[in-house]
Design an enzyme around this catalytic site. Structure first.
Site, PDB file in Angstrom:
ATOM      1  N   ARG A   1      12.802 -29.093  12.035  1.00  0.00           N
ATOM      2  CA  ARG A   1      12.518 -29.334  10.617  1.00  0.00           C
ATOM      3  C   ARG A   1      13.067 -30.702  10.228  1.00  0.00           C
ATOM      4  O   ARG A   1      14.058 -31.169  10.788  1.00  0.00           O
ATOM      5  CB  ARG A   1      13.180 -28.264   9.753  1.00  0.00           C
ATOM      6  CG  ARG A   1      12.564 -26.896   9.881  1.00  0.00           C
ATOM      7  CD  ARG A   1      13.324 -25.859   9.036  1.00  0.00           C
ATOM      8  NE  ARG A   1      12.751 -24.553   9.244  1.00  0.00           N
ATOM      9  CZ  ARG A   1      13.123 -23.727  10.229  1.00  0.00           C
ATOM     10  NH1 ARG A   1      14.071 -24.077  11.072  1.00  0.00           N
ATOM     11  NH2 ARG A   1      12.549 -22.551  10.351  1.00  0.00           N
TER      12      ARG A   1
ATOM     13  N   LYS B   1      18.296 -24.348   7.752  1.00  0.00           N
ATOM     14  CA  LYS B   1      17.608 -23.232   7.101  1.00  0.00           C
ATOM     15  C   LYS B   1      18.098 -21.878   7.617  1.00  0.00           C
ATOM     16  O   LYS B   1      18.353 -20.963   6.835  1.00  0.00           O
ATOM     17  CB  LYS B   1      16.100 -23.348   7.295  1.00  0.00           C
ATOM     18  CG  LYS B   1      15.315 -22.254   6.605  1.00  0.00           C
ATOM     19  CD  LYS B   1      13.825 -22.454   6.726  1.00  0.00           C
ATOM     20  CE  LYS B   1      13.075 -21.340   5.999  1.00  0.00           C
ATOM     21  NZ  LYS B   1      11.632 -21.523   6.080  1.00  0.00           N
TER      22      LYS B   1
ATOM     23  N   HIS C   1       6.584 -31.992   7.077  1.00  0.00           N
ATOM     24  CA  HIS C   1       6.378 -30.753   7.827  1.00  0.00           C
ATOM     25  C   HIS C   1       5.219 -30.872   8.824  1.00  0.00           C
ATOM     26  O   HIS C   1       5.107 -30.070   9.747  1.00  0.00           O
ATOM     27  CB  HIS C   1       6.141 -29.594   6.852  1.00  0.00           C
ATOM     28  CG  HIS C   1       6.812 -28.328   7.258  1.00  0.00           C
ATOM     29  ND1 HIS C   1       8.157 -28.235   7.517  1.00  0.00           N
ATOM     30  CD2 HIS C   1       6.301 -27.102   7.492  1.00  0.00           C
ATOM     31  CE1 HIS C   1       8.439 -27.003   7.874  1.00  0.00           C
ATOM     32  NE2 HIS C   1       7.330 -26.290   7.875  1.00  0.00           N
TER      33      HIS C   1
ATOM     34  N   ARG D   1       6.406 -30.981  12.539  1.00  0.00           N
ATOM     35  CA  ARG D   1       6.686 -29.679  13.151  1.00  0.00           C
ATOM     36  C   ARG D   1       5.382 -28.945  13.484  1.00  0.00           C
ATOM     37  O   ARG D   1       5.240 -28.336  14.543  1.00  0.00           O
ATOM     38  CB  ARG D   1       7.551 -28.884  12.166  1.00  0.00           C
ATOM     39  CG  ARG D   1       8.082 -27.582  12.645  1.00  0.00           C
ATOM     40  CD  ARG D   1       9.143 -27.113  11.631  1.00  0.00           C
ATOM     41  NE  ARG D   1       9.276 -25.686  11.600  1.00  0.00           N
ATOM     42  CZ  ARG D   1      10.046 -24.972  12.404  1.00  0.00           C
ATOM     43  NH1 ARG D   1      10.751 -25.569  13.334  1.00  0.00           N
ATOM     44  NH2 ARG D   1      10.118 -23.669  12.285  1.00  0.00           N
TER      45      ARG D   1
ATOM     46  N   HIS E   1       9.109 -17.941  13.894  1.00  0.00           N
ATOM     47  CA  HIS E   1       8.178 -17.215  13.033  1.00  0.00           C
ATOM     48  C   HIS E   1       8.265 -15.716  13.303  1.00  0.00           C
ATOM     49  O   HIS E   1       8.646 -15.300  14.392  1.00  0.00           O
ATOM     50  CB  HIS E   1       6.737 -17.687  13.270  1.00  0.00           C
ATOM     51  CG  HIS E   1       6.476 -19.054  12.736  1.00  0.00           C
ATOM     52  ND1 HIS E   1       5.402 -19.802  13.131  1.00  0.00           N
ATOM     53  CD2 HIS E   1       7.141 -19.813  11.823  1.00  0.00           C
ATOM     54  CE1 HIS E   1       5.422 -20.968  12.490  1.00  0.00           C
ATOM     55  NE2 HIS E   1       6.459 -20.985  11.691  1.00  0.00           N
TER      56      HIS E   1
ATOM     57  N   TYR F   1       0.073 -21.434  10.766  1.00  0.00           N
ATOM     58  CA  TYR F   1       0.990 -22.553  10.589  1.00  0.00           C
ATOM     59  C   TYR F   1       0.523 -23.801  11.334  1.00  0.00           C
ATOM     60  O   TYR F   1       0.577 -24.897  10.812  1.00  0.00           O
ATOM     61  CB  TYR F   1       2.374 -22.120  11.078  1.00  0.00           C
ATOM     62  CG  TYR F   1       3.461 -23.123  10.886  1.00  0.00           C
ATOM     63  CD1 TYR F   1       4.124 -23.240   9.676  1.00  0.00           C
ATOM     64  CD2 TYR F   1       3.856 -23.962  11.924  1.00  0.00           C
ATOM     65  CE1 TYR F   1       5.142 -24.153   9.499  1.00  0.00           C
ATOM     66  CE2 TYR F   1       4.868 -24.879  11.760  1.00  0.00           C
ATOM     67  CZ  TYR F   1       5.511 -24.971  10.548  1.00  0.00           C
ATOM     68  OH  TYR F   1       6.513 -25.878  10.372  1.00  0.00           O
TER      69      TYR F   1
END
Length: 189
Positions: free
Chosen positions: A40, A68, A137, A140, A163, A172
């Site tokens: 990230r 995170k 993002h 990633r 995930h 994603y």
């Protein structure tokens, strides 16, 4: 917050690297680390010089605690990324100490902001003609997309990206139902 897309065109990725390098090795390295590690942006911007270099030189793996998730993660750096780190530190940061931010702002000793990273990436994407919505993002997501396209098991990508389901991972990384349908429609057994 808007949904951003992965960069799915290798030629555009290479063109972005050239544009970013013309600005600075720092900007190219930011992009390169992002698309090659799946980290990230908050974790990339938190990197210190000492995270990527020790007394022996550039490390093969970095160990971070994800902001995170608070999980410790060990990430291998490929040869291309390690060479770029060496070049960046030698040319743009020859006297950098281990406790300094790897992606230092030109305005003082802090790391560049997430907003500035977004600006850097968006400017380069526009210059190469990328019309999809691009953001920090996207790095990633690009990592996940190319790992998938190269045949990496979806379960492994799911684990790397942390995930909860493979369906989430497919969404994603921008794999659409249309692309999935092409696989089954293309089989003619």
């Amino acid at each position: 917050m808007h949904t951003v897309q992965p960069i799915k065109d290798r030629e555009k990725i290479e063109a972005m690297k050239k544009i970013l390098r013309a600005s600075s090795l720092r900007d190219e390295l930011l992009f390169t680390i992002g698309i090659n590690t799946g980290l990230r942006i908050s974790d990339i911007l938190a990197l210190r010089v000492g995270d990527v270099r020790n007394q022996k030189g550039v490390v093969e793996r970095i160990e971070i605690v994800e902001k995170k998730t608070k999980k410790t993660r060990v990430v291998a750096l490929n040869r291309k990324t390690r060479r770029l780190i060496e070049l960046y530190l030698a040319q743009e940061r020859p006297h950098a100490r281990g406790d300094e931010p790897l992606f230092r702002s030109q305005k003082g000793g802090r790391a560049i902001s997430r907003q500035h990273a977004h600006y850097i990436l968006n400017r380069a994407a526009k210059e190469v003609g990328i019309v999809d919505r691009i953001g920090t993002h996207s790095l990633r997501k690009t990592f996940g997309y190319f790992a998938y396209k190269q045949g990496t098991d979806l379960a492994m990508i799911q684990k790397i990206l942390n995930h909860s389901s493979q369906a989430e991972t497919l969404r994603y990384i921008g794999i659409t139902q249309e692309q999935i349908d092409e696989v089954t429609a293309g089989l003619d057994l």
